[in-house]
Design a protein around this motif. Structure first.
Motif, PDB file in Angstrom:
ATOM      1  N   PHE A   1       0.832  -1.214   0.000  1.00 21.66           N
ATOM      2  CA  PHE A   1       0.000   0.000   0.000  1.00 21.66           C
ATOM      3  C   PHE A   1       0.862   1.257   0.000  1.00 21.66           C
ATOM      4  N   ASN A   2       1.814   1.335   0.915  1.00 27.08           N
ATOM      5  CA  ASN A   2       2.642   2.538   1.014  1.00 27.08           C
ATOM      6  C   ASN A   2       3.456   2.763  -0.256  1.00 27.08           C
ATOM      7  N   ALA A   3       3.967   1.687  -0.837  1.00 25.53           N
ATOM      8  CA  ALA A   3       4.766   1.828  -2.058  1.00 25.53           C
ATOM      9  C   ALA A   3       3.924   2.350  -3.212  1.00 25.53           C
ATOM     10  N   LEU A   4       2.714   1.833  -3.378  1.00 27.49           N
ATOM     11  CA  LEU A   4       1.866   2.264  -4.491  1.00 27.49           C
ATOM     12  C   LEU A   4       1.378   3.698  -4.317  1.00 27.49           C
ATOM     13  N   VAL A   5       1.046   4.084  -3.083  1.00 26.97           N
ATOM     14  CA  VAL A   5       0.593   5.462  -2.848  1.00 26.97           C
ATOM     15  C   VAL A   5       1.714   6.448  -3.170  1.00 26.97           C
ATOM     16  N   MET A   6       2.911   6.165  -2.680  1.00 25.50           N
ATOM     17  CA  MET A   6       4.019   7.092  -2.894  1.00 25.50           C
ATOM     18  C   MET A   6       4.523   7.059  -4.337  1.00 25.50           C
TER      19      MET A   6
ATOM     20  N   ALA B   1      13.260  -4.963  10.263  1.00 21.26           N
ATOM     21  CA  ALA B   1      12.992  -5.732   9.045  1.00 21.26           C
ATOM     22  C   ALA B   1      11.802  -5.149   8.293  1.00 21.26           C
ATOM     23  N   TRP B   2      10.768  -4.765   9.022  1.00 15.18           N
ATOM     24  CA  TRP B   2       9.571  -4.190   8.404  1.00 15.18           C
ATOM     25  C   TRP B   2       9.910  -2.888   7.675  1.00 15.18           C
ATOM     26  N   SER B   3      10.627  -2.013   8.368  1.00 17.77           N
ATOM     27  CA  SER B   3      10.962  -0.715   7.789  1.00 17.77           C
ATOM     28  C   SER B   3      11.923  -0.849   6.619  1.00 17.77           C
ATOM     29  N   ALA B   4      12.919  -1.733   6.744  1.00 10.36           N
ATOM     30  CA  ALA B   4      13.870  -1.923   5.645  1.00 10.36           C
ATOM     31  C   ALA B   4      13.161  -2.438   4.399  1.00 10.36           C
ATOM     32  N   THR B   5      12.250  -3.378   4.575  1.00 13.00           N
ATOM     33  CA  THR B   5      11.490  -3.893   3.435  1.00 13.00           C
ATOM     34  C   THR B   5      10.641  -2.795   2.806  1.00 13.00           C
ATOM     35  N   GLY B   6      10.010  -1.982   3.659  1.00 13.74           N
ATOM     36  CA  GLY B   6       9.176  -0.904   3.145  1.00 13.74           C
ATOM     37  C   GLY B   6       9.967   0.105   2.337  1.00 13.74           C
ATOM     38  N   LYS B   7      11.137   0.498   2.839  1.00 12.91           N
ATOM     39  CA  LYS B   7      11.942   1.488   2.119  1.00 12.91           C
ATOM     40  C   LYS B   7      12.472   0.924   0.805  1.00 12.91           C
ATOM     41  N   ALA B   8      12.941  -0.324   0.825  1.00 10.73           N
ATOM     42  CA  ALA B   8      13.466  -0.920  -0.396  1.00 10.73           C
ATOM     43  C   ALA B   8      12.372  -1.107  -1.442  1.00 10.73           C
ATOM     44  N   THR B   9      11.197  -1.546  -1.000  1.00 12.86           N
ATOM     45  CA  THR B   9      10.080  -1.717  -1.924  1.00 12.86           C
ATOM     46  C   THR B   9       9.623  -0.377  -2.480  1.00 12.86           C
ATOM     47  N   LEU B  10       9.557   0.635  -1.618  1.00 13.12           N
ATOM     48  CA  LEU B  10       9.166   1.968  -2.061  1.00 13.12           C
ATOM     49  C   LEU B  10      10.121   2.492  -3.128  1.00 13.12           C
ATOM     50  N   ALA B  11      11.420   2.302  -2.911  1.00 11.96           N
ATOM     51  CA  ALA B  11      12.407   2.777  -3.884  1.00 11.96           C
ATOM     52  C   ALA B  11      12.229   2.071  -5.222  1.00 11.96           C
TER      53      ALA B  11
END
Length: 421
Positions: free
Chosen positions: A234-239, A355-365
């Protein structure tokens, strides 16, 4: 009135430290991109690289820090990461003043700040879990959420005005000072901190297998696993839809930059509304029902951005869509953050959040870079529409069953060595 009760002096200092650092972050919103364009005359490819590579590499760098932080007191780690962010950010105005600023330095600073962000947030989550009783965690997270949306509403316009008046590195200096003030605030919390949990293994140095422990726990937990995939996607697609939307509004539809900023500043009032409503909705309807309902509702707004047109009607449409999206997110986020802390044993909080945050940042990028290419090939409106359509699938990743009573056990630990401090 749960949201107004006092959580104590120590939480007040933590909240104040969070408020000042969050204000600094939003004051410096997009500051590196502006410096790259205005000072270094970087092109679109370099700006995209700066936006994607910094958080992605920072996420990778932060992975080994999770197990290391887990077995240490969290407040010194939080102070240290604040000071690291302060120092590396101050290197930018110093290099600018000496005429030595380079794109490579901006990239390295971006990586360092991203890694420190992940490490700080993971340590702060564990510290909050020990500082605030479980029944008050939702109230605490609601206050953090309200603070974040307030800063996001006020910070970027003030930061942009400061850059216009005092130069391109002004907001970076303000952000660096905010981290220094945050470090002082965390130091002023006082009191004793619970001893950190001992290592999972007899070795005092994290083993290679420990690096994956956060992901193993998330993927094995039936309550956290669906939320992990839901929130990351969700966060990756919104951003990812934000850069194409900027191009659509400013370049294709001829909105002025101040109109674009206004379109996203005004709806942030929905963040204040949602964060205030969250504890009351949970008290009335229960945590799982609120989590599921807000998670479904927040997925239905972004598709409307693909239909934005010129003029006042188009601006009103963006504001309405963003207001609905932000309000739903502001209800969902503190409930989700509280649920995640409640389900994670104290000895695993730092690694799990890291782990959650690292995955989120990498996926967002990765998704942001992909959507940039897609917008270049198909046009920004098509890219926005595709992101909105994919967001409609994210509710299927939400946990359908209430797993609240089934909180995972504390990890089994081996005896420590005599010198295993």
């Amino acid at each position: 009135m749960a949201g107004r009760r006092s959580l104590g002096r120590r939480f007040g200092w933590l909240w104040g430290a969070y408020a000042v650092s969050t204000a600094g972050t939003w004051l410096a919103f997009d500051a590196f991109a502006l410096i790259a364009v205005l000072v270094l005359h970087a092109g679109p490819a370099q700006v995209a690289l700066l936006a994607a590579a910094g958080p992605a590499v920072g996420a990778v760098v932060s992975v080994p820090l999770g197990p290391w932080v887990e077995v240490r007191r969290k407040r010194p780690v939080m102070i240290a990461t604040d000071l690291v962010r302060c120092v590396v950010l101050l290197s930018v105005p110093v290099a600018f003043a000496l005429g030595r600023l380079s794109f490579g330095q901006l990239l390295l600073v971006s990586v360092a700040v991203a890694a420190a962000d992940i490490t700080f947030n993971a340590a702060a989550g564990a510290f909050l879990k020990d500082l605030v009783p479980s029944p008050d965690l939702l109230v605490a997270n609601g206050r953090f959420e309200a603070t974040n949306w307030t800063a996001s509403m006020v910070g970027p316009p003030l930061g942009g005005a400061a850059i216009g008046m005092f130069g391109p590195v002004t907001s970076v200096v303000a952000n660096a000072v905010s981290y220094l003030l945050s470090a002082f605030g965390i130091g002023a919390i006082g009191g004793s901190e619970k001893p950190p949990p001992p290592p999972l293994s007899a070795e005092t140095r994290p083993r290679a297998g420990d690096l994956l422990d956060g992901w193993r726990y998330i993927l094995a937990d039936p309550g956290l696993r669906p939320l992990f995939f839901n929130t990351v996607l969700f966060n990756a697609l919104v951003m990812a839809a934000s850069p194409p939307l900027l191009v659509l509004m400013v370049e294709h539809l001829d909105f002025a930059p101040w109109q674009y900023a206004l379109a996203f500043a005004v709806p942030c009032t929905g963040g204040l509304l949602g964060s205030r409503l969250a504890p009351r909705l949970v008290a009335r309807f229960g945590r799982h029902r609120v989590l599921l309902t807000a998670g479904v509702l927040r997925a239905g707004w972004s598709l409307g951005l693909a239909f934005v047109g010129p003029g006042a009607a188009g601006l009103a449409l963006v504001m309405a869509v963003e207001f609905g999206l932000i309000t739903c997110c502001a209800v969902f986020n503190p409930v989700f953050a509280t649920y995640r802390l409640d389900r994670t044993p104290a000895g695993r909080v730092t690694r799990t959040l890291s782990a959650w945050s690292a995955t989120g940042k990498a996926t967002l990028a990765a998704v942001t870079a992909l959507w940039g290419l897609l917008a270049g090939l198909t046009g920004p409106r098509t890219a926005i529409a595709l992101a909105g359509a994919l967001l409609l699938t994210t509710p299927f990743l939400l946990p359908c069953r209430d797993r609240t009573p089934d909180i995972g056990p504390e990890p089994t630990r081996l005896p420590l060595k005599a010198d295993g401090g």
